[in-house]
Motif scaffolding. Structure first.
Motif, short mmCIF file in Angstrom:
data_model
loop_
_atom_site.label_atom_id
_atom_site.label_comp_id
_atom_site.label_asym_id
_atom_site.label_seq_id
_atom_site.Cartn_x
_atom_site.Cartn_y
_atom_site.Cartn_z
N ARG A 148 45.23 40.87 28.84
CA ARG A 148 43.91 40.97 29.76
C ARG A 148 43.97 42.05 30.88
O ARG A 148 43.16 42.55 31.33
N LEU A 149 45.30 42.40 31.22
CA LEU A 149 45.53 43.35 32.28
C LEU A 149 46.59 44.29 31.89
O LEU A 149 47.62 43.55 31.51
N ASP A 186 44.86 49.20 33.66
CA ASP A 186 43.82 48.62 34.51
C ASP A 186 44.31 49.35 35.98
O ASP A 186 43.65 49.32 36.88
N GLU A 242 39.60 41.61 35.24
CA GLU A 242 39.24 42.00 33.91
C GLU A 242 37.99 42.89 33.93
O GLU A 242 36.95 42.36 34.62
#
Length: 368
Positions: free
Chosen positions: A151-152, A185, A228
């Protein structure tokens, strides 16, 4: 997801050229910076500290430096992720094996390029330097690196961005758009000693304790908050104690010099300030003596360190000095002409006077 981004601790830096007291103070300040980073993590509820290379100043620090560093880190509840940089690059049987043997569970050494899942769905992609100078971009493999269920994605690297005026010739070069290419990210970088945003997802944290006269600001780390689908929220946090200031003053008398001193001392904490001062100007001899006395009797004792360059601060000759100016050949002829024009008055008188003073200074220098 919150974490602290820091780099370029360079523990064990020798600080040659300083007196013993200053060397000891600067050395201890680098260890104190670890505490400042740990306190920043606690204050911002950050569970991780990412150290983007050059934890140590060399690949062979003494054992005390390693033990002191680990002891400082172990004081805090966060996890410390240490990346080898160009000063402390990874090699078999080297520094990082020594660190691993002494490190507790709160310290992780990232000596391979394998991704690590820091938390559920949060992947850290390290790019440790395996040599002091690497020809290939150490982050190139990230573009195709798999991070299942991510997710990251956070990159951690040490090197120079290509568009910093290097024209592709410096070692350890990193593509400036690596964050986009590798779907990161956030890209945490080390090597540049001031905090700097390359783009909204790519940052240099700078060193937590300044160690050179190239910039005025004290050391910082970065507090980073990720979510996110959103741009990182990056906040600089001061961690450094000492300021390294470089100043150039052109003065015409002692009063002007003292005014500059007062402004400087009012804008800093003198005992935590290292100053490199360049002085220039043409001043009366009595004023020059007064200025040097103020430097030696007051300013030098107020500051942590003072480095003076006063070769361009020269004493203005008196009327008797100029009248007695005695030089042979072409210099003597030039002095006679300038004296005549200075005494004649008119539009060129002031210029001739300044030229005569300058000639006196240069002849005096040659004589010395």
């Amino acid at each position: 997801m919150r974490f602290i981004h820091t780099a370029d601790w360079q523990l064990g830096k020798p600080f040659g050229g300083f007196d013993a007291e200053t060397r000891n103070a600067l050395t201890e300040a680098r260890f104190d910076a670890i505490d400042a980073v740990g306190k920043a993590a606690a204050a911002h509820n950050a569970q991780h500290v990412l150290v983007a290379g050059d934890v140590f100043d060399t690949e062979g620090p003494d054992e005390r430096t390693i033990v002191q560093a680990l002891a400082r880190m172990e004081r805090y509840a966060c996890k410390w992720w240490l990346l080898p940089g160009n000063h402390d690059f990874a090699r078999n049987g080297g520094l990082w094996d020594r660190v691993r043997k002494r490190a507790g569970g709160r310290v992780a050494v990232l000596a391979s390029h394998d991704p690590v899942e820091m938390e559920d769905g949060v992947w850290l992609l390290p790019a440790p330097l395996l040599h002091r100078h690497m020809v290939d971009d150490p982050t190139a493999a990230w573009d195709d690196m798999e991070t299942p269920g991510a997710r990251l994605r956070i990159g951690l690297a040490h090197g120079s961005i290509r568009d910093f005026g290097t024209s592709g010739e410096a070692p350890n070069l990193i593509a400036p758009d690596r964050a986009r290419r590798a779907r990161l990210d956030y890209l945490a970088l080390g090597d540049w000693h001031g905090h700097l945003g390359v783009d909204d997802r790519t940052w240099y944290s700078g060193t937590p304790e300044t160690d050179r006269f190239q910039r005025d600001e004290p050391g910082h780390c970065l507090q980073v908050e990720l979510a996110e689908g959103a741009a990182p929220r990056v906040t600089p946090v001061r961690t450094g104690r000492y300021q390294w200031l470089a100043r150039s003053w052109t003065v015409s008398d002692a009063a002007g010099f003292r005014a500059e001193c007062d402004r400087l001392l009012g804008d800093c904490t003198p005992s935590d300030t290292l100053l490199r001062l360049n002085l220039a100007g043409l001043v009366p001899l009595a004023d020059r003596v007064s200025m040097i006395g103020h430097i030696e009797d007051d300013l030098r004792h107020l500051l942590r360190h003072l480095e003076i360059r006063d070769g361009d601060l020269v004493a203005r000759p008196s009327e008797d000095d100029l009248a007695a100016l005695d030089a042979e050949g072409m210099l003597g002829r030039a002095a006679a002409i300038l004296k005549e024009r200075a005494e004649a008055g008119g539009s060129e008188s002031a210029l001739a006077r300044r030229a005569l003073e300058r000639l006196f200074v240069e002849i005096a220098r040659q004589g010395a």
